[in-house]
Motif scaffolding. Structure first.
Motif, PDB file in Angstrom:
ATOM      1  N   ASP A 154       0.047  19.703  -3.571  1.00 31.46           N
ATOM      2  CA  ASP A 154      -0.243  19.854  -2.235  1.00 31.46           C
ATOM      3  C   ASP A 154       0.083  18.236  -1.653  1.00 31.46           C
ATOM      4  N   GLN A 155       0.869  18.270  -0.441  1.00 29.65           N
ATOM      5  CA  GLN A 155       1.174  17.075   0.268  1.00 29.65           C
ATOM      6  C   GLN A 155       0.085  16.532   1.042  1.00 29.65           C
ATOM      7  N   ILE A 156      -0.938  17.002   0.821  1.00 29.18           N
ATOM      8  CA  ILE A 156      -2.222  16.043   1.485  1.00 29.18           C
ATOM      9  C   ILE A 156      -2.376  14.652   0.835  1.00 29.18           C
ATOM     10  N   TRP A 157      -1.710  14.725  -0.427  1.00 32.68           N
ATOM     11  CA  TRP A 157      -1.793  13.276  -0.860  1.00 32.68           C
ATOM     12  C   TRP A 157      -1.241  12.020  -0.087  1.00 32.68           C
ATOM     13  N   LYS A 158      -0.435  12.486   0.809  1.00 31.48           N
ATOM     14  CA  LYS A 158       0.218  11.540   1.645  1.00 31.48           C
ATOM     15  C   LYS A 158      -0.984  10.768   2.434  1.00 31.48           C
ATOM     16  N   GLN A 159      -1.544  11.861   3.129  1.00 29.30           N
ATOM     17  CA  GLN A 159      -2.669  11.275   3.868  1.00 29.30           C
ATOM     18  C   GLN A 159      -3.774  10.634   3.107  1.00 29.30           C
ATOM     19  N   GLN A 160      -4.147  11.022   1.977  1.00 26.30           N
ATOM     20  CA  GLN A 160      -5.009  10.318   1.066  1.00 26.30           C
ATOM     21  C   GLN A 160      -4.494   8.997   0.681  1.00 26.30           C
ATOM     22  N   LEU A 161      -3.220   8.944   0.435  1.00 28.74           N
ATOM     23  CA  LEU A 161      -2.463   7.473   0.130  1.00 28.74           C
ATOM     24  C   LEU A 161      -2.768   6.576   1.380  1.00 28.74           C
ATOM     25  N   ALA A 162      -2.397   7.158   2.403  1.00 26.30           N
ATOM     26  CA  ALA A 162      -2.588   6.153   3.637  1.00 26.30           C
ATOM     27  C   ALA A 162      -3.944   5.781   3.777  1.00 26.30           C
ATOM     28  N   LEU A 163      -4.921   6.592   3.788  1.00 25.36           N
ATOM     29  CA  LEU A 163      -6.229   6.365   4.041  1.00 25.36           C
ATOM     30  C   LEU A 163      -6.748   5.142   2.933  1.00 25.36           C
ATOM     31  N   VAL A 164      -6.375   5.428   1.774  1.00 19.39           N
ATOM     32  CA  VAL A 164      -6.837   4.309   0.868  1.00 19.39           C
ATOM     33  C   VAL A 164      -6.224   2.992   1.076  1.00 19.39           C
ATOM     34  N   THR A 165      -4.719   3.151   1.143  1.00 24.44           N
ATOM     35  CA  THR A 165      -4.116   1.624   1.347  1.00 24.44           C
ATOM     36  C   THR A 165      -4.353   0.975   2.803  1.00 24.44           C
ATOM     37  N   ILE A 219       0.846   8.236  -7.936  1.00 23.66           N
ATOM     38  CA  ILE A 219       0.418   8.174  -6.661  1.00 23.66           C
ATOM     39  C   ILE A 219      -1.084   7.366  -6.926  1.00 23.66           C
ATOM     40  N   VAL A 220      -1.734   7.645  -7.887  1.00 21.84           N
ATOM     41  CA  VAL A 220      -2.892   6.844  -8.195  1.00 21.84           C
ATOM     42  C   VAL A 220      -2.612   5.319  -8.566  1.00 21.84           C
ATOM     43  N   LYS A 221      -1.521   5.257  -9.362  1.00 24.69           N
ATOM     44  CA  LYS A 221      -1.068   3.940  -9.349  1.00 24.69           C
ATOM     45  C   LYS A 221      -1.013   3.135  -8.343  1.00 24.69           C
ATOM     46  N   ALA A 222      -0.034   3.981  -7.602  1.00 30.74           N
ATOM     47  CA  ALA A 222       0.405   3.108  -6.152  1.00 30.74           C
ATOM     48  C   ALA A 222      -0.708   2.983  -5.337  1.00 30.74           C
ATOM     49  N   ALA A 223      -1.440   3.898  -5.232  1.00 29.43           N
ATOM     50  CA  ALA A 223      -2.815   3.642  -4.121  1.00 29.43           C
ATOM     51  C   ALA A 223      -3.444   2.610  -4.691  1.00 29.43           C
ATOM     52  N   ASN A 224      -3.741   2.355  -5.696  1.00 27.17           N
ATOM     53  CA  ASN A 224      -4.835   1.496  -6.418  1.00 27.17           C
ATOM     54  C   ASN A 224      -4.243  -0.052  -6.556  1.00 27.17           C
ATOM     55  N   HIS A 225      -2.732  -0.087  -6.629  1.00 23.32           N
ATOM     56  CA  HIS A 225      -2.133  -1.429  -7.118  1.00 23.32           C
ATOM     57  C   HIS A 225      -0.928  -1.485  -6.212  1.00 23.32           C
ATOM     58  N   TYR A 226      -0.787  -1.125  -4.977  1.00 29.69           N
ATOM     59  CA  TYR A 226       0.281  -1.246  -4.284  1.00 29.69           C
ATOM     60  C   TYR A 226       0.752  -2.673  -4.308  1.00 29.69           C
ATOM     61  N   LYS A 227      -0.184  -3.691  -4.112  1.00 26.78           N
ATOM     62  CA  LYS A 227       0.056  -5.079  -3.782  1.00 26.78           C
ATOM     63  C   LYS A 227       0.897  -5.568  -5.104  1.00 26.78           C
ATOM     64  N   SER A 228       0.748  -4.912  -6.190  1.00 28.45           N
ATOM     65  CA  SER A 228       1.441  -5.875  -7.241  1.00 28.45           C
ATOM     66  C   SER A 228       2.836  -4.518  -7.721  1.00 28.45           C
ATOM     67  N   ALA A 229       3.109  -3.717  -7.016  1.00 33.47           N
ATOM     68  CA  ALA A 229       3.963  -2.545  -7.396  1.00 33.47           C
ATOM     69  C   ALA A 229       5.579  -3.013  -7.369  1.00 33.47           C
ATOM     70  N   ARG A 230       5.812  -4.011  -8.209  1.00 35.57           N
ATOM     71  CA  ARG A 230       7.290  -4.209  -8.572  1.00 35.57           C
ATOM     72  C   ARG A 230       7.620  -4.563  -9.934  1.00 35.57           C
ATOM     73  N   LEU A 231       8.944  -4.608 -10.197  1.00 34.81           N
ATOM     74  CA  LEU A 231       9.328  -4.907 -11.531  1.00 34.81           C
ATOM     75  C   LEU A 231       9.373  -6.378 -11.833  1.00 34.81           C
ATOM     76  N   SER A 232       9.554  -6.584 -13.560  1.00 31.77           N
ATOM     77  CA  SER A 232       9.541  -8.117 -13.634  1.00 31.77           C
ATOM     78  C   SER A 232      11.231  -8.412 -13.603  1.00 31.77           C
ATOM     79  N   ALA A 233      11.500  -9.635 -13.115  1.00 33.77           N
ATOM     80  CA  ALA A 233      12.795 -10.080 -13.062  1.00 33.77           C
ATOM     81  C   ALA A 233      13.324 -10.257 -14.365  1.00 33.77           C
ATOM     82  N   LYS A 234      14.603  -9.753 -14.398  1.00 29.98           N
ATOM     83  CA  LYS A 234      15.130  -9.879 -15.959  1.00 29.98           C
ATOM     84  C   LYS A 234      16.277 -10.899 -15.682  1.00 29.98           C
ATOM     85  N   ALA A 235      16.379 -11.996 -16.711  1.00 32.85           N
ATOM     86  CA  ALA A 235      17.280 -13.088 -16.632  1.00 32.85           C
ATOM     87  C   ALA A 235      18.404 -12.274 -17.374  1.00 32.85           C
ATOM     88  N   LEU A 236      19.724 -12.565 -16.977  1.00 31.78           N
ATOM     89  CA  LEU A 236      20.787 -12.354 -17.440  1.00 31.78           C
ATOM     90  C   LEU A 236      21.809 -13.471 -17.863  1.00 31.78           C
TER      91      LEU A 236
END
Length: 340
Positions: free
Chosen positions: A4-15, A272-289
């Motif tokens: 159900d697409q209502i998760w989008k409204q829930q996500l915005a309400l939480v963040t 969606i649960v992870k993004a809602a509760n931890h959006y401030k850290s949602a990025r991947l680690s930098a990989k050295a090449l």
């Protein structure tokens, strides 16, 4: 059953709600977020059925006055074993519910609807089309979580490993044979708005992402866009079940595609649960090449122990000293015998 697409409204309400609770983010900035268009929310107590708030702004202001420090989003499967304490309210099978946190006290806010005493049919009553509203009206029902459920909620608040999530979703979804032919959307690097952007001259329309863009949550935005695009790809496959050669896919394969679409919904709900509760850290680690322009010969040579000039010079000096001593001894002996 599709998510159900209502998760989008829930996500915005939480963040955005958390930004208000912790940073005093002005409602003027986001109260007219476009994701809430054609949606209206009421907030009631499950036990008394009393109306607590008639809008999410009133709801959040009331939570803050009660000492709520944060709100969070969780899978409704946590509540599967719980008994509904009010038979006059039917709790709806929506994938997520919200939790408000005030000290050690946690209260759930879950979608549900009041049951009419004089209406006993299984299906919902439908008023004539001319009497129906285009606005989706939903009610959040509040009830307090016991210690067992509170512990399960806390488990969702542990910091996720985004690198592991990326690897897992790639293997389970995007690298699957059922995603063959899928390509990432062209707008993957844009913030995730949850709906098509509306070109409007209305100054009151707020075109905001579902996650506050003050935080570098690029991975969350990209993944939500990839999930949306993959869902559209699978929907097209189900509507037109043909392979690359233009041949009709077998009924068994069509069933496999439906199962794969369900897996996508399940993993999307968890992400969606992870993004809602931890959006401030949602990025991947930098990989050295390693630089592709360097070879082993370009690397600075390590000094050899046997060719180092310092040990050689030291050895030569010691040899000279011994020779001088021997010569001196020989001269003394010769002088003794020859009377010098």
């Amino acid at each position: 059953m599709a998510l159900d697409q209502i998760w989008k409204q829930q996500l915005a309400l939480v963040t955005y709600g958390n930004e208000y609770l912790s940073q005093n983010l002005s409602f003027q900035r986001w109260v007219q977020h476009a994701i809430f268009d054609q949606h209206r929310f009421l907030f009631r107590d499950l036990m008394t059925q009393h109306l607590l708030a008639q809008h999410f702004q009133i709801w959040l202001e009331g939570l803050k006055k009660q000492g709520v420090q944060r709100i969070s989003l969780h899978s409704s499967s946590i509540l599967n074993e719980e008994q509904n304490p009010n038979a006059n309210v039917e709790l709806l099978p929506i994938a997520h519910f919200i939790v408000s946190h005030a000290g050690n006290k946690k209260q759930a806010w879950i979608f549900g609807k009041e049951l009419a005493e004089w209406y006993s049919a299984d299906n919902d009553y439908e008023a004539p089309a001319s009497q129906q509203s285009e606005v989706r009206l939903e009610t959040f029902w509040r009830f307090e979580l016991n210690a067992k459920l509170a512990k399960r909620v806390d488990a969702d608040l542990q910091q996720p490993n985004w690198d592991d999530i990326q690897a897992y979703t790639d293997i389970e979804l995007f690298d699957s044979k059922y995603a063959e032919g899928f390509s990432a959307p062209s707008d993957i690097d844009l913030p995730y708005y949850g709906k098509a952007l509306q070109h409007s001259n209305d100054a009151d329309t707020a075109q905001l992402a579902l996650l506050p863009t003050e935080y570098p949550a690029d991975y969350a935005h990209k993944t939500l866009r990839r999930f949306d695009a993959l869902a559209g790809f699978l929907q097209e496959k189900q509507l037109h079940p043909y392979n690359a050669a233009g041949e009709l896919i077998s009924p068994e394969e069509q069933l496999n595609y439906r199962h794969f679409a369900q897996k996508l919904d399940d993993l999307s709900a968890k992400f969606i649960v992870k993004a809602a509760n931890h959006y401030k850290s949602a990025r991947l680690s930098a990989k050295a090449l390693n630089s592709p322009f360097e070879t082993a010969a370009d690397a600075p040579a390590k000094p050899s122990k046997t060719s180092s000039q310092y040990p050689a010079e030291h050895k030569s000096g010691k040899t000279g000293v011994f020779a001088l001593i021997i010569v001196t001894v020989l001269i003394c002996i010769a002088g003794y015998y020859f009377g010098l």
